[in-house]
Write an enzyme that holds these catalytic residues in place. Structure first.
Site, mmCIF file in Angstrom:
data_model
loop_
_atom_site.group_PDB
_atom_site.id
_atom_site.type_symbol
_atom_site.label_atom_id
_atom_site.label_comp_id
_atom_site.label_asym_id
_atom_site.label_seq_id
_atom_site.Cartn_x
_atom_site.Cartn_y
_atom_site.Cartn_z
ATOM 1 C CG ASN A 182 30.801 12.164 -15.911
ATOM 2 O OD1 ASN A 182 30.617 13.086 -15.124
ATOM 3 N ND2 ASN A 182 29.953 11.152 -16.036
ATOM 4 C CG ASP A 241 27.605 3.842 -17.217
ATOM 5 O OD1 ASP A 241 27.500 5.067 -17.016
ATOM 6 O OD2 ASP A 241 27.474 2.995 -16.298
ATOM 7 C CB ILE A 260 25.068 18.415 -10.214
ATOM 8 C CG1 ILE A 260 26.304 19.336 -10.359
ATOM 9 C CG2 ILE A 260 24.237 18.422 -11.494
ATOM 10 C CD1 ILE A 260 26.029 20.788 -10.619
ATOM 11 C CE LYS A 300 35.327 13.481 -8.232
ATOM 12 N NZ LYS A 300 35.115 13.124 -9.636
ATOM 13 C CE1 TYR A 321 33.422 12.303 -5.186
ATOM 14 C CE2 TYR A 321 33.676 14.539 -4.378
ATOM 15 C CZ TYR A 321 33.204 13.660 -5.330
ATOM 16 O OH TYR A 321 32.534 14.140 -6.430
HETATM 17 N N1 LIG Z 1 26.456 15.076 -8.411
HETATM 18 C C1 LIG Z 1 27.211 15.989 -7.865
HETATM 19 O O1 LIG Z 1 26.723 16.849 -7.115
HETATM 20 C C2 LIG Z 1 28.670 16.066 -8.182
HETATM 21 C C3 LIG Z 1 29.375 17.209 -7.785
HETATM 22 C C4 LIG Z 1 30.708 17.337 -8.130
HETATM 23 C C5 LIG Z 1 31.325 16.346 -8.870
HETATM 24 N N2 LIG Z 1 30.624 15.230 -9.227
HETATM 25 C C6 LIG Z 1 31.327 14.259 -10.053
HETATM 26 O O2 LIG Z 1 30.669 14.205 -11.305
HETATM 27 C C7 LIG Z 1 30.797 12.898 -11.882
HETATM 28 C C8 LIG Z 1 29.432 12.387 -12.308
HETATM 29 O O3 LIG Z 1 28.587 12.404 -11.191
HETATM 30 P P1 LIG Z 1 27.010 12.124 -11.290
HETATM 31 O O4 LIG Z 1 26.435 12.753 -10.102
HETATM 32 O O5 LIG Z 1 26.531 12.440 -12.650
HETATM 33 O O6 LIG Z 1 27.046 10.519 -11.053
HETATM 34 P P2 LIG Z 1 25.976 9.355 -11.313
HETATM 35 O O7 LIG Z 1 26.135 8.440 -10.152
HETATM 36 O O8 LIG Z 1 24.629 9.897 -11.633
HETATM 37 O O9 LIG Z 1 26.556 8.645 -12.627
HETATM 38 C C9 LIG Z 1 27.797 8.004 -12.626
HETATM 39 C C10 LIG Z 1 27.838 6.982 -13.755
HETATM 40 O O10 LIG Z 1 29.148 6.372 -13.738
HETATM 41 C C11 LIG Z 1 28.984 4.983 -13.958
HETATM 42 N N3 LIG Z 1 30.148 4.278 -13.392
HETATM 43 C C12 LIG Z 1 30.457 4.122 -12.076
HETATM 44 N N4 LIG Z 1 31.581 3.411 -11.938
HETATM 45 C C13 LIG Z 1 32.000 3.104 -13.197
HETATM 46 C C14 LIG Z 1 33.116 2.400 -13.720
HETATM 47 N N5 LIG Z 1 34.026 1.844 -12.909
HETATM 48 N N6 LIG Z 1 33.250 2.295 -15.066
HETATM 49 C C15 LIG Z 1 32.335 2.844 -15.900
HETATM 50 N N7 LIG Z 1 31.244 3.530 -15.452
HETATM 51 C C16 LIG Z 1 31.089 3.656 -14.122
HETATM 52 C C17 LIG Z 1 27.675 4.630 -13.268
HETATM 53 O O11 LIG Z 1 27.142 3.392 -13.770
HETATM 54 C C18 LIG Z 1 26.816 5.847 -13.599
HETATM 55 O O12 LIG Z 1 26.110 5.657 -14.812
HETATM 56 C C19 LIG Z 1 31.524 12.069 -10.816
HETATM 57 O O13 LIG Z 1 32.896 12.057 -11.117
HETATM 58 C C20 LIG Z 1 31.278 12.834 -9.541
HETATM 59 O O14 LIG Z 1 32.282 12.604 -8.582
HETATM 60 C C21 LIG Z 1 29.320 15.056 -8.886
#
Ligand SMILES: NC(=O)c1ccc[n+]([C@@H]2O[C@H](COP(=O)([O-])OP(=O)(O)OC[C@H]3O[C@@H](n4cnc5c(N)ncnc54)[C@H](O)[C@@H]3O)[C@@H](O)[C@H]2O)c1
Length: 253
Positions: free
Chosen positions: A91, A38, A190, A161, A157
């Site tokens: 992720n 991270d 989520i 994706k 976005y």
């Molecule tokens: N939450 C949703 O509803 C949802 C839905 C579909 C897809 N997603 C995708 O799922 C993935 C995770 O989402 P989440 O909701 O768990 O996100 P989150 O924001 O809770 O966690 C993301 C993590 O990524 C880290 N991060 C950000 N930029 C970074 C970088 N450049 N290098 C290393 N680490 C980095 C952050 O510090 C954080 O810990 C993402 O790709 C998001 O687009 C999320």
């Protein structure tokens, strides 16, 4: 079905929060040695320390996954600590505020593209260099329902994706006969800090988020983790280049 990852090594990016955190915890609970990657060094160190205290094998890796030298080092650190790489969950991703396409900026396009798409390509590149030598491995890239459909205001976005799925399918075909399986997962909404931040920043756009889900609730990070572990397990041995929707029915309409 065997979901044990004993003697396996897993790498999870974005492991300090949300789905990455839940997936790193699930891999550890299933017996894997886990590299937790991270940008948020302090947070990821805290999680890795807790997992080790609980008797699991884990290391924190501070890395900006948009930076090629750091991504190369991320895989080297993992292999140097644990000897191999069996499973990777690419992720990391960020949202972008809803905006009409005519009003969007090239700075925002470049920012989101680097974090959501280029990072997945970079991570796969260095993970595959290792897995190619081993002639084994499984990679799951985190796309989104945004990789399968469009939503007004979300063009940047959703473009990134959709791109994740294109990367996944093409690379999956390159490695299908070489013991390496690559798939994507497409989460619906989520309950993570990302969605909490969207609700705080865009209360009007997000006000009906729960009602918009056919299942009537947000997904749990653990429900994504379960799908990622299955995709990385021998039970998914014939699953290649797939984009798996885990979305409470959102894309079934
Ligand atoms: N939450 C949703 O509803 C949802 C839905 C579909 C897809 N997603 C995708 O799922 C993935 C995770 O989402 P989440 O909701 O768990 O996100 P989150 O924001 O809770 O966690 C993301 C993590 O990524 C880290 N991060 C950000 N930029 C970074 C970088 N450049 N290098 C290393 N680490 C980095 C952050 O510090 C954080 O810990 C993402 O790709 C998001 O687009 C999320």
């Amino acid at each position: 079905m065997n979901l044990s990852f004993e003697n396996k090594v897993a790498l999870v990016t974005g492991a300090a929060s949300g789905m990455g955190l839940a997936t790193a915890e699930a891999f550890a609970a299933a017996g894997a040695a886990v590299a937790l990657v991270d940008l948020n060094e302090q947070a990821v160190r805290k999680v890795a320390d807790r997992l080790v205290t609980e008797g699991h094998k884990a290391i924190p890796i501070s890395c900006d996954v948009t930076d090629e030298a750091q991504v190369k080092r991320m895989v080297e650190q993992t292999v140097s600590a644990f000897g191999r790489l069996d499973a990777a969950f690419n992720n990391v991703g960020v949202q972008s505020l809803a905006v009409e396409t005519a009003e969007s900026t090239s700075e925002e396009f470049d920012r989101v593209n680097a974090i959501n798409l280029k990072s997945v390509w970079l991570c796969m590149k260095y993970e595959l260099l290792q897995m190619r030598n081993q002639e084994s491995g499984a990679i799951v890239n985190n796309s989104s329902i945004g990789g399968l459909i469009g939503i007004p205001g979300r063009a940047i976005y959703h473009a990134t994706k959709h791109g994740v799925i294109g990367l996944t399918k093409s690379a999956a075909l390159e490695y299908a006969a070489r013991g390496i399986r690559i798939n994507a997962i497409c989460p619906g909404a989520i309950d993570t800090p990302m969605v909490a931040a969207m609700i705080a920043k865009e209360p009007e756009t997000m006000k009906d988020i729960t009602k918009e889900q056919p299942i009537g609730r947000l997904g749990k990070p653990e429900e994504i983790a379960a799908a990622v572990l299955w995709l990385c397990s021998p039970g998914a041995g014939f699953v290649i280049g797939h984009a798996l929707a885990v979305d409470g029915g959102y894309t079934a309409r």
